[in-house]
Write a protein that holds these residues in place. Sequence first.
Motif: not given
Length: 252
Positions: A226-247
């Motif tokens: 697992v390289a990273k977990a990103a939320d809306e503070s890292d990736l703006t497109f996640l804002a209001n999506s209720g999602c976290t991105l796991i890479e």
Amino acid sequence: MNSMNAYGSLCAEFYDLDKPSAPVDALAFYVDRARKSGGRVLEPMCGSGRFLLPMSLAGFSVDGVDSSLPMLAACSARAHRLGVEVRVFQQDLASLALPHRYSMAFIPSGSICLITDESELQLALLRLRAHLEPGAALLLEIVSDDIELTSPAELETRVVTCTDGSSITYTCVASRVASAELLCFSGTYTKRAGYRVVETETEELVLRPYAPSRLMAMLADCGFTVAKAADESDLTFLANSGCTLIEAIADA
Ligand SMILES: C[S@@+](CC[C@H](N)C(=O)[O-])C[C@H]1O[C@@H](n2cnc3c(N)ncnc32)[C@H](O)[C@@H]1O
């Protein structure tokens, strides 16, 4: 095996009218990652293709997989209208068997959380690993486990207008079940021509909002780093999506 009563034909028709295109910033993110991967891309759970089709139109080699025949039929019909060739496969992720290996795979919109059973999710992750080249990135958006849902239920109604003037109304009751681990959406699609009901379809959609740490541990067990977990503070497109991105990166 995926035994959901969801993503039927009326749902597919509604989905395309309700969500005709992918969010621009999310699409731009996955296009950029596809470019950097430099090779063939897989979109598991591609649905009717709102990410897959514009990426294919932009010249990327993207294959799609989905278990729903109506969603794939809608994807192929849209591809035909756009004049773009796409390769889609009707398969369940837990038994994925494709003729290619990929340099990147991505599952946007929290769809991976539709696999609510952990052993089935583990099979799906193992099958995904088997289809990725070493070093390939797997990008998963997961529904955050702190998502708020008014208890015990929330009602939603949305209406779309079809090209022939008929309408489809979607009504949904959402609830938390099984010690709040699952989110259940009981929906009905009703198609009307004027005031006359011409078709109805029911849907039981269940989502499991996995904790990022749990999903990361499962990925590590299935041959990924697992390289990273990103939320809306890292990736703006996640804002209001209720999602976290796991890479996650496929191990050698
Ligand atoms: C919310 S839709 C998302 C489609 C697309 N990624 C988008 O953003 O529009 C989720 C899709 O996952 C598919 N799906 C659910 N469980 C699956 C499974 N176990 N294997 C393959 N596809 C699955 C459904 O049929 C549905 O088309």
